[in-house]
Design a protein around this motif. Structure first.
Motif, PDB file in Angstrom:
ATOM      1  N   ALA A 109       0.783  -1.204   0.119  1.00 11.52           N
ATOM      2  CA  ALA A 109       0.003   0.154   0.251  1.00 11.52           C
ATOM      3  C   ALA A 109       1.013   1.365  -0.002  1.00 11.52           C
ATOM      4  N   SER A 110       2.096   1.298   0.672  1.00  9.14           N
ATOM      5  CA  SER A 110       2.872   2.275   0.938  1.00  9.14           C
ATOM      6  C   SER A 110       3.522   2.472  -0.406  1.00  9.14           C
ATOM      7  N   GLN A 111       3.984   1.483  -1.133  1.00 15.83           N
ATOM      8  CA  GLN A 111       4.517   1.552  -2.398  1.00 15.83           C
ATOM      9  C   GLN A 111       3.732   2.115  -3.597  1.00 15.83           C
ATOM     10  N   ALA A 112       2.381   1.947  -3.433  1.00 15.47           N
ATOM     11  CA  ALA A 112       1.518   2.387  -4.244  1.00 15.47           C
ATOM     12  C   ALA A 112       1.003   3.952  -4.171  1.00 15.47           C
ATOM     13  N   GLY A 113       1.453   4.450  -2.958  1.00 15.98           N
ATOM     14  CA  GLY A 113       1.280   5.697  -2.874  1.00 15.98           C
ATOM     15  C   GLY A 113      -0.067   6.195  -2.184  1.00 15.98           C
ATOM     16  N   HIS A 114      -0.395   5.249  -1.253  1.00 15.21           N
ATOM     17  CA  HIS A 114      -1.778   5.305  -0.629  1.00 15.21           C
ATOM     18  C   HIS A 114      -1.496   6.236   0.778  1.00 15.21           C
ATOM     19  N   SER A 115      -2.634   6.569   1.279  1.00 17.13           N
ATOM     20  CA  SER A 115      -2.566   7.366   2.614  1.00 17.13           C
ATOM     21  C   SER A 115      -2.163   6.575   3.761  1.00 17.13           C
ATOM     22  N   LEU A 116      -2.064   7.106   4.864  1.00 18.83           N
ATOM     23  CA  LEU A 116      -1.703   6.280   6.075  1.00 18.83           C
ATOM     24  C   LEU A 116      -2.713   5.398   6.563  1.00 18.83           C
ATOM     25  N   SER A 117      -3.945   5.938   6.474  1.00 19.60           N
ATOM     26  CA  SER A 117      -4.887   5.073   6.910  1.00 19.60           C
ATOM     27  C   SER A 117      -5.078   3.921   5.841  1.00 19.60           C
ATOM     28  N   ALA A 118      -4.979   4.073   4.684  1.00 19.18           N
ATOM     29  CA  ALA A 118      -4.842   2.817   3.639  1.00 19.18           C
ATOM     30  C   ALA A 118      -3.964   1.967   3.791  1.00 19.18           C
ATOM     31  N   VAL A 119      -2.648   2.413   4.272  1.00 21.09           N
ATOM     32  CA  VAL A 119      -1.756   1.284   4.838  1.00 21.09           C
ATOM     33  C   VAL A 119      -1.929   0.587   6.052  1.00 21.09           C
TER      34      VAL A 119
END
Length: 205
Positions: A109-119
C-alpha cells in the motif's frame, strides 16, 4: 527480495495453521487442503480488492501454491510428528504469519502511494484476513475478535511503514522480529484489550 521472503514466510505459516485447524476439526482430505489454501491466500485476496488490484494476481504465485501443497501434504502424511510440536509452537507460527503478512500488506500500500489510513487497513487485513476466513469456515470465533491482543500488532506495522519510519531492508526485518516478539509476549502474559461495559436494556433496568 524482502517482499518475497515475507511472502514465503507468511504463506507457509498460515498454511500450517489452516491445516492444523482442519485436522483438529476432523475435516476430510479435501477440507484440509481447502482450509489451508484459504488461510494462506485469503488475506492477500482481501488486500488486493481493497487496494483495487486484480484478484487474478494470486494465480500468478504458482511457486507458493506448490509450496502450500507440499507443506500440507507433509502434515497429512506425518501428523503425529508435526501436530505435537505445533501444539507447543502454534502461537509462534501464527505470530510469524501475522507479522510477515502485515508488513507485506503495508509495504504494498505504501509503495502504491496510498494514505496512512489505507496503509494501516491494508496491513491489518493482510495480516488477519486469512485467519478470519479460516476461523469462520471452521465455525470458530475469529482470533482477531477475541480478548487477547492480536490485530493491534498488524496496526502497528501499518503505522511504522505508513509514517515512513521503516524504509531499509534491515529495518523491515527488525520490525518483523519486534512484532513476533510482541505477539508472543502478549500471549505469554495474557495481555488483553479493555472491554466496553455491557449495555443493559431498559426492561432490565
Amino acid at each position: 527480495m524482502t517482499w518475497e521472503v515475507l511472502n514465503v514466510i507468511g504463506t507457509t505459516a498460515f498454511a500450517i495453521s489452516g491445516a492444523i485447524v482442519a485436522m483438529r476439526a476432523e475435516y476430510d482430505l479435501l477440507g484440509v487442503y481447502v482450509l489451508s489454501f484459504v488461510t494462506a491466500f485469503g488475506g492477500g485476496a482481501v488486500r488486493n480488492v481493497l487496494l483495487g488490484l486484480p484478484v487474478s494476481l494470486l494465480w500468478e504465485q504458482q511457486g507458493l501454491f506448490i509450496l502450500v501443497f507440499v507443506v500440507v501434504s507433509l502434515f497429512i502424511l506425518l501428523p503425529q510428528l508435526i501436530i505435537k510440536p505445533w501444539n507447543r509452537w502454534g502461537h509462534f507460527f501464527d505470530a510469524i504469519g501475522l507479522s510477515a503478512f502485515a508488513i507485506q500488506g503495508a509495504m504494498l500500500a505504501s509503495q502504491a502511494g496510498h494514505s496512512l489510513s489505507a496503509v494501516i487497513v491494508a496491513a491489518t487485513l493482510t495480516g488477519t484476513g486469512g485467519g478470519i476466513i479460516r476461523d469462520v469456515l471452521a465455525g470458530r470465533k475469529p482470533l482477531v475478535f477475541r480478548d487477547e491482543i492480536y490485530a493491534l500488532w498488524a496496526v502497528l506495522a501499518g503505522v511504522m511503514i505508513g509514517m515512513g519510519w521503516v524504509t531499509q531492508p534491515w529495518a523491515t526485518y527488525f520490525l518483523f522480529i519486534v512484532l513476533v516478539v510482541l505477539r508472543m509476549v502478549s500471549v505469554f502474559y495474557n495481555w488483553r484489550l479493555p472491554k466496553p461495559r455491557a449495555i443493559q436494556s431498559s426492561e432490565e433496568g
